[in-house]
Design a protein around this motif. Sequence first.
Motif, short mmCIF file in Angstrom:
data_model
loop_
_atom_site.label_atom_id
_atom_site.label_comp_id
_atom_site.label_asym_id
_atom_site.label_seq_id
_atom_site.Cartn_x
_atom_site.Cartn_y
_atom_site.Cartn_z
N GLY A 161 0.83 -1.20 0.00
CA GLY A 161 0.00 0.00 0.00
C GLY A 161 0.86 1.25 0.00
N PRO A 162 0.23 2.42 -0.02
CA PRO A 162 1.00 3.67 -0.11
C PRO A 162 1.92 3.94 1.09
CG PRO A 162 -1.36 4.12 0.19
CD PRO A 162 -1.22 2.64 -0.05
N ILE A 163 1.50 3.58 2.28
CA ILE A 163 2.36 3.81 3.44
C ILE A 163 3.54 2.84 3.41
CG2 ILE A 163 2.47 3.64 5.97
CD1 ILE A 163 -0.31 4.94 6.03
N THR A 164 3.27 1.57 3.08
CA THR A 164 4.35 0.60 2.96
C THR A 164 5.35 1.04 1.90
OG1 THR A 164 2.81 -1.17 3.58
CG2 THR A 164 4.88 -1.83 2.54
N THR A 165 4.85 1.50 0.76
CA THR A 165 5.71 1.94 -0.33
C THR A 165 6.58 3.12 0.09
OG1 THR A 165 4.10 1.14 -1.94
CG2 THR A 165 5.71 2.74 -2.73
N ARG A 166 5.98 4.08 0.80
CA ARG A 166 6.77 5.24 1.28
C ARG A 166 7.87 4.79 2.24
NH1 ARG A 166 2.70 9.61 3.49
NH2 ARG A 166 4.64 10.56 4.22
N LEU A 167 7.54 3.87 3.13
CA LEU A 167 8.53 3.41 4.09
C LEU A 167 9.59 2.52 3.45
CD1 LEU A 167 6.22 2.96 7.18
CD2 LEU A 167 8.07 4.62 6.91
N GLN A 168 9.23 1.77 2.44
CA GLN A 168 10.25 1.00 1.70
C GLN A 168 11.24 1.97 1.04
OE1 GLN A 168 7.47 -1.35 -0.72
NE2 GLN A 168 8.45 -3.20 0.08
N ALA A 169 10.72 3.04 0.43
CA ALA A 169 11.60 4.04 -0.21
C ALA A 169 12.49 4.72 0.83
CB ALA A 169 10.76 5.06 -0.97
N ALA A 170 11.91 5.07 1.98
CA ALA A 170 12.70 5.71 3.04
C ALA A 170 13.77 4.75 3.56
CB ALA A 170 11.78 6.16 4.18
N TRP A 171 13.45 3.47 3.64
CA TRP A 171 14.42 2.46 4.08
C TRP A 171 15.58 2.36 3.09
CZ3 TRP A 171 15.38 -0.03 8.44
CH2 TRP A 171 16.27 -1.10 8.41
N ARG A 172 15.25 2.29 1.79
CA ARG A 172 16.30 2.21 0.76
C ARG A 172 17.19 3.45 0.80
NH1 ARG A 172 12.03 -0.10 -2.06
NH2 ARG A 172 11.52 1.85 -3.09
N GLU A 173 16.58 4.61 0.99
CA GLU A 173 17.33 5.86 1.10
C GLU A 173 18.26 5.82 2.31
OE1 GLU A 173 18.47 9.83 0.20
OE2 GLU A 173 17.31 8.42 -1.00
N LEU A 174 17.76 5.34 3.43
CA LEU A 174 18.57 5.24 4.65
C LEU A 174 19.79 4.33 4.40
CD1 LEU A 174 18.93 5.76 7.73
CD2 LEU A 174 17.56 3.69 8.07
N LEU A 175 19.56 3.18 3.80
CA LEU A 175 20.65 2.25 3.54
C LEU A 175 21.63 2.77 2.49
CD1 LEU A 175 18.96 -1.27 3.67
CD2 LEU A 175 20.21 -0.06 5.46
N ALA A 176 21.14 3.58 1.56
CA ALA A 176 22.03 4.15 0.55
C ALA A 176 23.04 5.11 1.17
CB ALA A 176 21.22 4.87 -0.52
N HIS A 177 22.67 5.73 2.29
CA HIS A 177 23.54 6.70 2.93
C HIS A 177 24.26 6.17 4.15
CE1 HIS A 177 21.47 9.07 0.14
NE2 HIS A 177 21.59 10.25 0.72
N ASP A 178 23.74 5.07 4.73
CA ASP A 178 24.31 4.53 5.96
C ASP A 178 24.08 3.03 5.98
OD1 ASP A 178 25.22 3.95 8.48
OD2 ASP A 178 23.91 5.39 9.52
N LEU A 179 25.10 2.25 5.70
CA LEU A 179 24.96 0.79 5.68
C LEU A 179 24.77 0.20 7.07
CD1 LEU A 179 27.49 -0.25 2.92
CD2 LEU A 179 24.99 -0.20 2.79
N ASP A 180 25.04 0.97 8.10
CA ASP A 180 24.88 0.52 9.47
C ASP A 180 24.06 1.55 10.24
OD1 ASP A 180 25.10 -0.96 11.79
OD2 ASP A 180 27.07 -0.18 12.29
N PRO A 181 22.74 1.64 9.90
CA PRO A 181 21.93 2.71 10.51
C PRO A 181 21.75 2.46 11.98
CG PRO A 181 20.55 1.27 9.16
CD PRO A 181 21.98 0.81 9.02
#
Length: 181
Positions: A161-181
């Motif tokens: 759903g839209p909330i899951t999709t937004r959080l998946q994108a935010a997760w990918r963004e987090l990992l792209a900048h910090d491999l050990d969040p």
Amino acid sequence: HAHIVPVLSAGSIGGLPYYTMPYVDGESLRAQLDRDGMLSLHDVASILRDIAKALAYAHERGASEAIFPNTRDQLCEGTGSNVFLVVDGELRTPPLASGCLAGVTRDLVIALADRTGIVCRERAEPIGALARAEEAFLTSSTREVHPIAHVDGESLPQAPGPITTRLQAAWRELLAHDLDP
């Protein structure tokens, strides 16, 4: 997509056992660990056996995870994941007081929700709320943010759903900048 089979009680169907959240002497695992600091080898083996049986029950029905209620029949957690659901447009997850694992990925997703303007409430929900959710997802270090498509064989309205999709994108963004969040 994950297929989820809520395990609502202890029993057997066609000779295949199923279980609720593993408890030791009627007490939550969290409470026993807080009190004693460790479990006996017997208790650990018993809990692992119950988790394996719950997963076998789920896998036999085409599901990748089993979701457990707590002793109050409230949504708690998966065998190796935390669960989030959207009800009335609001993101919810069981509170730690439900007995769920205080997962690192769970905590990060709650923080990501806040950063992206998604209100996330830790709220006790009946186990049946998962099947009635608008959308739902699991979190864990291996699943990351993983949408739930089916609950007990029934499709959820949106996966992801839209909330899951937004959080998946935010997760990918987090990992792209910090491999050990």
